[in-house]
Write a protein that holds these residues in place. Structure first.
Motif, mmCIF file in Angstrom:
data_model
loop_
_atom_site.group_PDB
_atom_site.id
_atom_site.type_symbol
_atom_site.label_atom_id
_atom_site.label_comp_id
_atom_site.label_asym_id
_atom_site.label_seq_id
_atom_site.Cartn_x
_atom_site.Cartn_y
_atom_site.Cartn_z
ATOM 1 N N VAL A 359 0.849 -1.194 0.000
ATOM 2 C CA VAL A 359 0.000 0.000 0.000
ATOM 3 C C VAL A 359 0.883 1.242 0.000
ATOM 4 C CG1 VAL A 359 -1.813 1.253 1.215
ATOM 5 C CG2 VAL A 359 -1.773 -1.256 1.277
ATOM 6 N N SER A 360 0.532 2.239 -0.810
ATOM 7 C CA SER A 360 1.275 3.490 -0.875
ATOM 8 C C SER A 360 1.103 4.280 0.418
ATOM 9 C CB SER A 360 0.792 4.336 -2.055
ATOM 10 O OG SER A 360 1.300 5.652 -1.981
ATOM 11 N N LEU A 361 2.215 4.791 0.968
ATOM 12 C CA LEU A 361 2.146 5.649 2.149
ATOM 13 C C LEU A 361 1.721 7.071 1.790
ATOM 14 C CD1 LEU A 361 5.379 4.524 4.049
ATOM 15 C CD2 LEU A 361 3.009 4.034 4.682
ATOM 16 N N VAL A 362 1.734 7.379 0.491
ATOM 17 C CA VAL A 362 1.394 8.728 0.043
ATOM 18 C C VAL A 362 -0.116 8.926 -0.028
ATOM 19 C CG1 VAL A 362 1.627 10.415 -1.831
ATOM 20 C CG2 VAL A 362 3.544 8.907 -1.248
ATOM 21 N N ASN A 363 -0.823 7.969 -0.672
ATOM 22 C CA ASN A 363 -2.271 8.149 -0.865
ATOM 23 C C ASN A 363 -3.083 6.921 -0.459
ATOM 24 O OD1 ASN A 363 -1.669 6.360 -2.917
ATOM 25 N ND2 ASN A 363 -1.747 7.940 -4.522
ATOM 26 N N ASN A 364 -2.426 5.922 0.169
ATOM 27 C CA ASN A 364 -3.105 4.716 0.680
ATOM 28 C C ASN A 364 -3.681 3.836 -0.432
ATOM 29 O OD1 ASN A 364 -3.577 3.278 3.087
ATOM 30 N ND2 ASN A 364 -5.755 3.807 3.019
ATOM 31 N N LYS A 365 -3.196 3.981 -1.653
ATOM 32 C CA LYS A 365 -3.690 3.168 -2.767
ATOM 33 C C LYS A 365 -2.955 1.829 -2.824
ATOM 34 C CE LYS A 365 -5.417 6.746 -5.897
ATOM 35 N NZ LYS A 365 -5.351 7.312 -7.275
ATOM 36 N N LEU A 366 -3.663 0.797 -3.299
ATOM 37 C CA LEU A 366 -3.067 -0.520 -3.451
ATOM 38 C C LEU A 366 -2.111 -0.537 -4.641
ATOM 39 C CD1 LEU A 366 -6.076 -2.968 -2.843
ATOM 40 C CD2 LEU A 366 -4.277 -2.297 -1.261
ATOM 41 N N LEU A 367 -0.943 -1.108 -4.413
ATOM 42 C CA LEU A 367 0.062 -1.182 -5.466
ATOM 43 C C LEU A 367 0.273 -2.610 -5.961
ATOM 44 C CD1 LEU A 367 2.712 1.143 -3.784
ATOM 45 C CD2 LEU A 367 1.104 1.774 -5.584
ATOM 46 N N PHE A 368 0.186 -3.552 -5.054
ATOM 47 C CA PHE A 368 0.441 -4.948 -5.412
ATOM 48 C C PHE A 368 -0.283 -5.840 -4.410
ATOM 49 C CE2 PHE A 368 2.748 -8.941 -5.818
ATOM 50 C CZ PHE A 368 3.021 -9.011 -7.177
ATOM 51 N N GLU A 369 -0.718 -6.998 -4.906
ATOM 52 C CA GLU A 369 -1.390 -7.962 -4.037
ATOM 53 C C GLU A 369 -0.948 -9.368 -4.430
ATOM 54 O OE1 GLU A 369 -5.968 -8.494 -3.108
ATOM 55 O OE2 GLU A 369 -5.408 -9.553 -4.964
ATOM 56 N N VAL A 370 -0.713 -10.206 -3.420
ATOM 57 C CA VAL A 370 -0.471 -11.620 -3.674
ATOM 58 C C VAL A 370 -1.244 -12.426 -2.631
ATOM 59 C CG1 VAL A 370 1.687 -11.604 -2.311
ATOM 60 C CG2 VAL A 370 1.239 -13.459 -3.915
ATOM 61 N N LYS A 371 -1.954 -13.439 -3.134
ATOM 62 C CA LYS A 371 -2.662 -14.380 -2.267
ATOM 63 C C LYS A 371 -2.144 -15.781 -2.561
ATOM 64 C CE LYS A 371 -6.966 -11.693 -1.989
ATOM 65 N NZ LYS A 371 -8.451 -11.736 -2.185
ATOM 66 N N TRP A 372 -2.349 -16.669 -1.628
ATOM 67 C CA TRP A 372 -1.895 -18.046 -1.833
ATOM 68 C C TRP A 372 -2.970 -19.034 -1.423
ATOM 69 C CZ3 TRP A 372 0.867 -14.492 1.156
ATOM 70 C CH2 TRP A 372 0.614 -14.530 2.524
ATOM 71 N N THR A 373 -2.982 -20.149 -2.110
ATOM 72 C CA THR A 373 -3.931 -21.217 -1.820
ATOM 73 C C THR A 373 -3.314 -22.527 -2.302
ATOM 74 O OG1 THR A 373 -6.204 -21.993 -2.129
ATOM 75 C CG2 THR A 373 -5.129 -20.995 -4.033
ATOM 76 N N ASN A 374 -3.806 -23.627 -1.746
ATOM 77 C CA ASN A 374 -3.299 -24.916 -2.238
ATOM 78 C C ASN A 374 -3.984 -25.256 -3.558
ATOM 79 O OD1 ASN A 374 -5.796 -26.473 -1.688
ATOM 80 N ND2 ASN A 374 -5.278 -26.120 0.446
ATOM 81 N N LYS A 375 -3.406 -26.162 -4.284
ATOM 82 C CA LYS A 375 -3.874 -26.452 -5.637
ATOM 83 C C LYS A 375 -5.207 -27.179 -5.659
ATOM 84 C CE LYS A 375 0.334 -26.262 -8.353
ATOM 85 N NZ LYS A 375 1.196 -26.922 -9.352
#
Length: 415
Positions: A359-375
Motif C-alpha cells: 500500500v502506498s504511504l502517500v495516498n493509501n492506494k493498493l500497489l500490489f497484491e499476492v494471495k496463496w492457496t493450495n492447488k
C-alpha cells in the motif's frame, strides 16, 4: 598401484595444462558436458585406487568442486599433485597425499593425516614470496563446527613440513593492504569473552601480526564471506546470530594504516530481524549487506509473522552506504516482492486473509497484491503469478504499471 596413480595424474595434468600437439580447431573444442564426464571418469578411477570406502574431499570455502591440485610447489620446474580424501572407516579422518614424478612415473611422495574430519579451506600460495608455495589447510571436526585449526606446510625434502598451527573461526587470504603481497586475515576468540579479526604476514615460517580489531563477543558466526566494498576495497563480511531473533553483520577492512570495522564510527551496523546473509545479489562484484526495517503501522512481533521490508546496502570503507535493492518479504511462504527504486521507503505492507498487499504511504492506494492457496482449491477469478508443487500464488487486482507480476519471486534458499 603406483603406475595407476601415475597415469591418472598425467591425464589430469594434460587436461589442466593442455599439450603441444597440433590439432584442428574442431578437435580442440570440448563441450562442458564432455569436460564434466571426463572429470567424473577420472575421479572414479582414482577412487578405485584409494583404500576401500574412501571419498574425495572438497574444501567448504571453495568456488569450484576441486579435490585434486596440480602445482610446482618448490619452483624446480616439476609439478606435484595433491589429493584430498577421507576414509569413513577411520572416523572420516582427512588425508592429504602428494604425488611426485620419478623416472617418468608418478609415485606417492608423502602422505599426512592432520587432525580433522572436514576441510574448511585448502590453498597453495607463495605467502612470503620466496618462490616456494606454502600449503595452507584449515581443518575442523565437522563442516558445522565454528572452531577450526589452521595448518601451514612447506614442501621440503619430499615431505610436508608443518610451520604453523593455530585455531581460527574465519580465514581469508588476500592482499588487504595493497602491498602486492598476500595477507592472512583470521577471525578467532572465545564467545562471550572476546573476538578479534587479525591481519598477518607469513615470514620465516611464522605469522607476524600487522593489525587487529575487536569484534562483538556475543556473536555466533554463521557465515564469513570475502568480497569487495563499494569503493573497491577488499573486506571480510561476518554474518552472525545475536540472541534468538537478531542478526548482525560486521565488516572488516584495511583503511591504509590499520584494520577497522566499517561503520563503527557511526555506532556499528544495525541489527536485523531476519537471517539475511551478505551476498553479491546483483552480480556486480560488490557485496551487499542485508538489513531490515519494520513497515509503517506495524509493531514488531514474532519474526515469522511480521512482514519486514528488506534493504540490500553496499558500504564504502568510510562507512557511507548506498541502497541497491528493497524487498517486501514473507518469511513463512519464502517469497519476496521487488520494490522499484522510486517507491523505496514509500510503501507499507497490509495483511489480508491468505495474502498480503503493498500500500502506498502517500495516498493509501493498493500497489500490489499476492494471495496463496493450495492447488486443491479452485478459483477462476484470479491471475496466477507463480505455482509450486503444492501452492498457487495469485492476485485479484489489476496490474499496477510500477509493480508488474515479475516483481514477485519465490526464493526458498533466501531465508
Amino acid at each position: 598401484m603406483r603406475k595407476g596413480i601415475g597415469w591418472i595424474t598425467i591425464l589430469l595434468i594434460t587436461l589442466l595444462a593442455g599439450c603441444d600437439l597440433v590439432k584442428s580447431p574442431n578437435e580442440l573444442i570440448t563441450s562442458p558436458q564432455q569436460q564434466d564426464e571426463q572429470k567424473r571418469n577420472m575421479e572414479q578411477q582414482l577412487r578405485a585406487l584409494l583404500p576401500p570406502s574412501s571419498e574425495l574431499v572438497t574444501p567448504v570455502q571453495s568456488d569450484i568442486n576441486q579435490s585434486i591440485f596440480i602445482e610446482d610447489l618448490d619452483g624446480d620446474g616439476q609439478q606435484e599433485a595433491i589429493v584430498l580424501y577421507r576414509n569413513p572407516q577411520q572416523k572420516s579422518q582427512v588425508h592429504i597425499v602428494v604425488l611426485q614424478e620419478e623416472d617418468s612415473e608418478w609415485q606417492e611422495a608423502t602422505h599426512i593425516e592432520p587432525d580433522g574430519q572436514a576441510i574448511d579451506y585448502f590453498g597453495l600460495h607463495d605467502l612470503d614470496e620466496d618462490g616456494v608455495m606454502e600449503v595452507v589447510a584449515g581443518l575442523g571436526e565437522s563442516e558445522f563446527e565454528t572452531k577450526k585449526q589452521l595448518m601451514i606446510y612447506i614442501w621440503q625434502d619430499r615431505s610436508l613440513k608443518k610451520t604453523v598451527e593455530r585455531s581460527y573461526e574465519g580465514l581469508d587470504i588476500s592482499d588487504y593492504n595493497t602491498d602486492e603481497r598476500l595477507e592472512l586475515l583470521l577471525v578467532d576468540g572465545e564467545r562471550r569473552a572476546f573476538y578479534t579479526a587479525e591481519l598477518f604476514h607469513y615470514e620465516l615460517g611464522d605469522l607476524v601480526s600487522l593489525s587487529a580489531v575487536s569484534l562483538n563477543s556475543y556473536a555466533f558466526h554463521q557465515r564469513i564471506k570475502s568480497g569487495k566494498l563499494n569503493d573497491g576495497n577488499h573486506a571480510l563480511f561476518i554474518d552472525s546470530a545475536i540472541g534468538v531473533n537478531a542478526m548482525l553483520t560486521e565488516i572488516v577492512a584495511y583503511d591504509g594504516t590499520k584494520l577497522i570495522k566499517v561503520g563503527a564510527e557511526q555506532g556499528d551496523l544495525a541489527f536485523k530481524s531476519l537471517p539475511l546473509y551478505s551476498a553479491d545479489i546483483n552480480e556486480d562484484n560488490i557485496v551487499e549487506v542485508g538489513e531490515t526495517y519494520l513497515p509503517q503501522g506495524w509493531i514488531e512481533e514474532d519474526p515469522t509473522e511480521t512482514p519486514y521490508i528488506v534493504s540490500y546496502v553496499t558500504y564504502s570503507i568510510n562507512g557511507t552506504s548506498k541502497k541497491t535493492a528493497e524487498r517486501a518479504t514473507n518469511l513463512e511462504h519464502t517469497f519476496y516482492i521487488d520494490i522499484p527504486e522510486k517507491w523505496h521507503g514509500k510503501v507499507t505492507i497490509k495483511s489480508i486473509e491468505n495474502g498480503i498487499q503493498l500500500v502506498s504511504l502517500v495516498n493509501n492506494k493498493l500497489l500490489f497484491e499476492v494471495k496463496w492457496t493450495n492447488k486443491e482449491t479452485t478459483n477462476s477469478a484470479h491471475t496466477i503469478i507463480k505455482e509450486t508443487k503444492d501452492m498457487i500464488y495469485y492476485t485479484t487486482l489489476e496490474e499496477h504499471p510500477d509493480f508488474p507480476v515479475e516483481t514477485f519471486h519465490l526464493e526458498q534458499f533466501e531465508f
